[in-house]
Design a protein around this motif. Structure first.
Motif, PDB file in Angstrom:
ATOM      1  N   ASP A  10       0.772  -0.978   0.009  1.00  0.00           N
ATOM      2  CA  ASP A  10      -0.016   0.112  -0.014  1.00  0.00           C
ATOM      3  C   ASP A  10       0.938   1.311   0.064  1.00  0.00           C
ATOM      4  OD1 ASP A  10      -1.804   2.082   0.300  1.00  0.00           O
ATOM      5  OD2 ASP A  10      -2.661   1.012   2.097  1.00  0.00           O
ATOM      6  N   ARG A  12       0.504   4.445   0.243  1.00  0.00           N
ATOM      7  CA  ARG A  12       0.173   5.318   1.362  1.00  0.00           C
ATOM      8  C   ARG A  12       0.781   5.109   2.447  1.00  0.00           C
ATOM      9  NH1 ARG A  12      -6.109   4.786   0.724  1.00  0.00           N
ATOM     10  NH2 ARG A  12      -5.208   2.556   0.931  1.00  0.00           N
ATOM     11  N   THR A  13       1.116   3.846   2.840  1.00  0.00           N
ATOM     12  CA  THR A  13       1.732   3.556   4.146  1.00  0.00           C
ATOM     13  C   THR A  13       3.169   3.434   4.074  1.00  0.00           C
ATOM     14  OG1 THR A  13       1.470   1.162   3.785  1.00  0.00           O
ATOM     15  CG2 THR A  13      -0.459   2.344   4.833  1.00  0.00           C
ATOM     16  N   ASN A  15       7.087   4.968   3.423  1.00  0.00           N
ATOM     17  CA  ASN A  15       7.620   6.132   3.676  1.00  0.00           C
ATOM     18  C   ASN A  15       8.415   6.235   2.441  1.00  0.00           C
ATOM     19  OD1 ASN A  15       8.270   8.703   4.685  1.00  0.00           O
ATOM     20  ND2 ASN A  15       9.409   7.606   6.433  1.00  0.00           N
ATOM     21  N   GLN A  16       7.982   7.095   1.437  1.00  0.00           N
ATOM     22  CA  GLN A  16       8.699   7.340   0.160  1.00  0.00           C
ATOM     23  C   GLN A  16       9.851   8.098   0.268  1.00  0.00           C
ATOM     24  OE1 GLN A  16       7.666   5.933  -2.577  1.00  0.00           O
ATOM     25  NE2 GLN A  16       5.631   5.350  -2.057  1.00  0.00           N
TER      26      GLN A  16
END
Ligand code: HEM
Length: 125
Positions: A10, A12-13, A15-16
């Protein structure tokens, strides 16, 4: 079945890293710039059609909403050019393609784009 399969994809979860954010922003700014070409050509066409057309285009550009859209376009273009130059420098071998240089150049591109965005805002208002 293998036990060590990836379990969390996912986005969104996760950390990019800054280079991933820079890459996503480059694609988004490219699409905004593409749409902007249509808007700006429409405005240019109107302003060149006649004296009334020029006054109408000038009138449109005095509004806050129109200025805000133009500011967004200039910001996207500024970022796209900064990110684009970063890509070209990497492609020609002027920037090393490793994690440290990639993160540093991504940060530099974002900071320069933010400065240009602020300057565009000052120019417009
Ligand atoms: C009307 C002007 C422009 C439009 C509409 C535009 C649009 C786009 C779009 C949609 C992409 C694809 C992004 C992706 O798939 O990730 C792209 C990629 C790219 N653009 Fe632009 N662009 C424009 C101007 C520029 C300029 C002035 C530069 C030079 C600095 C530039 C450099 C690049 C580079 C290097 C890529 C490839 C990035 C990669 O390999 O991931 N572009 N552009």
């Amino acid at each position: 079945m293998k036990k060590q399969r990836p379990v969390n994809l996912d986005l969104r979860t996760i950390n990019q890293p800054v280079s991933a954010i820079a890459s996503i922003l480059h694609r988004i700014s490219g699409v905004i710039t593409f749409i902007a070409v249509g808007i700006l050509l429409w405005l240019l066409g109107m302003s060149l059609s006649s004296q009334e057309g020029f006054l109408q285009a000038s009138e449109i550009m005095t509004g806050f909403f129109a200025k805000f859209i133009l500011w967004g376009i200039l910001t996207a273009l500024a970022y796209h050019i900064c990110g684009g130059i970063r890509h070209v420098l990497m492609d020609f071998g002027f920037l090393e393609e490793n994690l440290v240089t990639g993160s540093a150049s991504a940060k530099v591109a974002i900071v320069i784009a933010v400065i240009l965005s602020i300057l565009a805002g000052v120019l417009l208002w």
